[in-house]
Motif scaffolding. Structure first.
Motif, PDB file in Angstrom:
ATOM      1  N   GLN A 138      33.226  45.062  30.911  1.00 32.63           N
ATOM      2  CA  GLN A 138      33.071  46.803  31.007  1.00 32.63           C
ATOM      3  C   GLN A 138      33.084  47.759  31.344  1.00 32.63           C
ATOM      4  O   GLN A 138      33.683  48.784  31.017  1.00 32.63           O
ATOM      5  N   ALA A 139      34.688  46.954  32.182  1.00 28.23           N
ATOM      6  CA  ALA A 139      36.083  47.984  32.501  1.00 28.23           C
ATOM      7  C   ALA A 139      36.444  47.965  31.044  1.00 28.23           C
ATOM      8  O   ALA A 139      36.908  49.854  30.599  1.00 28.23           O
ATOM      9  N   VAL A 183      32.403  38.698  37.485  1.00 27.92           N
ATOM     10  CA  VAL A 183      33.682  38.848  37.063  1.00 27.92           C
ATOM     11  C   VAL A 183      34.371  38.840  35.418  1.00 27.92           C
ATOM     12  O   VAL A 183      34.111  39.909  35.539  1.00 27.92           O
ATOM     13  N   ARG A 184      33.986  38.569  35.290  1.00 29.34           N
ATOM     14  CA  ARG A 184      33.865  38.725  34.000  1.00 29.34           C
ATOM     15  C   ARG A 184      33.149  39.522  32.833  1.00 29.34           C
ATOM     16  O   ARG A 184      33.792  40.847  32.252  1.00 29.34           O
ATOM     17  N   LYS A 185      32.050  39.757  32.866  1.00 32.19           N
ATOM     18  CA  LYS A 185      31.515  41.217  33.075  1.00 32.19           C
ATOM     19  C   LYS A 185      31.971  42.529  33.539  1.00 32.19           C
ATOM     20  O   LYS A 185      31.969  42.996  33.107  1.00 32.19           O
ATOM     21  N   VAL A 221      39.704  42.246  43.779  1.00 35.54           N
ATOM     22  CA  VAL A 221      39.891  41.471  43.359  1.00 35.54           C
ATOM     23  C   VAL A 221      40.540  41.720  41.862  1.00 35.54           C
ATOM     24  O   VAL A 221      41.278  42.116  41.445  1.00 35.54           O
ATOM     25  N   VAL A 222      38.899  42.452  41.661  1.00 33.44           N
ATOM     26  CA  VAL A 222      39.295  42.900  39.994  1.00 33.44           C
ATOM     27  C   VAL A 222      40.144  44.418  39.741  1.00 33.44           C
ATOM     28  O   VAL A 222      40.408  44.890  38.965  1.00 33.44           O
ATOM     29  N   THR A 223      39.164  45.014  41.109  1.00 34.25           N
ATOM     30  CA  THR A 223      40.048  46.657  41.058  1.00 34.25           C
ATOM     31  C   THR A 223      41.490  46.106  41.099  1.00 34.25           C
ATOM     32  O   THR A 223      43.194  46.773  40.610  1.00 34.25           O
ATOM     33  N   LEU A 224      42.236  45.322  41.713  1.00 38.66           N
ATOM     34  CA  LEU A 224      43.790  45.404  42.038  1.00 38.66           C
ATOM     35  C   LEU A 224      43.897  44.949  40.381  1.00 38.66           C
ATOM     36  O   LEU A 224      45.188  45.313  40.410  1.00 38.66           O
ATOM     37  N   LEU A 225      43.013  43.723  39.846  1.00 38.66           N
ATOM     38  CA  LEU A 225      44.055  43.669  38.670  1.00 38.66           C
ATOM     39  C   LEU A 225      44.012  44.151  37.954  1.00 38.66           C
ATOM     40  O   LEU A 225      44.563  45.041  36.103  1.00 38.66           O
ATOM     41  N   LEU A 226      43.237  45.368  37.143  1.00 36.40           N
ATOM     42  CA  LEU A 226      42.884  46.321  36.521  1.00 36.40           C
ATOM     43  C   LEU A 226      43.788  47.980  37.243  1.00 36.40           C
ATOM     44  O   LEU A 226      44.516  48.676  35.884  1.00 36.40           O
ATOM     45  N   ALA A 227      44.210  47.655  38.252  1.00 35.39           N
ATOM     46  CA  ALA A 227      45.618  48.271  38.587  1.00 35.39           C
ATOM     47  C   ALA A 227      46.989  48.205  38.402  1.00 35.39           C
ATOM     48  O   ALA A 227      47.427  49.160  38.603  1.00 35.39           O
TER      49      ALA A 227
END
Length: 155
Positions: free
Chosen positions: A53-54, A47-49, A8-14
């Motif tokens: 970090q990203a 998820v927030r961390k 999910v985080v990867t998708l949101l960052l992409a």
């Protein structure tokens, strides 16, 4: 479960940086509360961390170093404060550039989820005040992402 959260985080960052269409926010698939501690709250903190970090990793890749990095003063932004009090969930990115003198310019919000526009505006105004050690040349299109997500058992 962790691979799902990472996905999910990867998708949101992409999400494409130039996208101006209404952003779609997808809540991570966190477990619901258990009897003693909230597994969901732990998942959300994780998820927030990861988002934090990203942001840090992306900034490190630019080679920029902060002189001054302020956080928003929520009391100066009543609409943003109301969005937090209502626990409106979503995400956004703030894109900006840094001039050779270390000041921030060309600050804009992208991929803003409906309902959290006041939070995006608040962060854009704050980031516009940041300063960096003078780089050798301007650095453009830096992205800072934020997520607003609340545990259901906090309601």
């Amino acid at each position: 479960m962790k691979p799902l959260v990472l996905s999910v985080v990867t998708l949101l960052l992409a999400v494409p940086a130039g996208a101006q269409a209404q952003a779609v926010f997808q809540r991570p698939d966190c477990p619901t509360a258990d009897a003693v501690h909230s597994a969901e709250a732990r998942c959300i903190r994780d998820v927030r961390k990861r988002w934090q970090q990203a942001n840090f990793d992306a900034l490190q890749k630019t080679g920029l170093m902060f002189v001054q990095m302020g956080r928003p003063e929520i009391d100066r932004h009543p609409a943003a404060k109301a969005a937090i009090e209502k626990k409106i969930e979503g995400s956004f990115a703030v894109r900006f550039s840094v001039a050779p003198d270390g000041t921030v310019y060309n600050v804009r919000t992208v991929d803003v989820t409906g309902g959290i526009e006041p939070l995006a505006k608040m962060w854009a105004e704050t980031i516009g005040q940041w300063t960096f050690v003078k780089p050798e040349q301007a650095v453009g299109d830096i992205e800072y992402r934020r997520i607003y997500l609340y545990a259901r058992d906090d309601e």
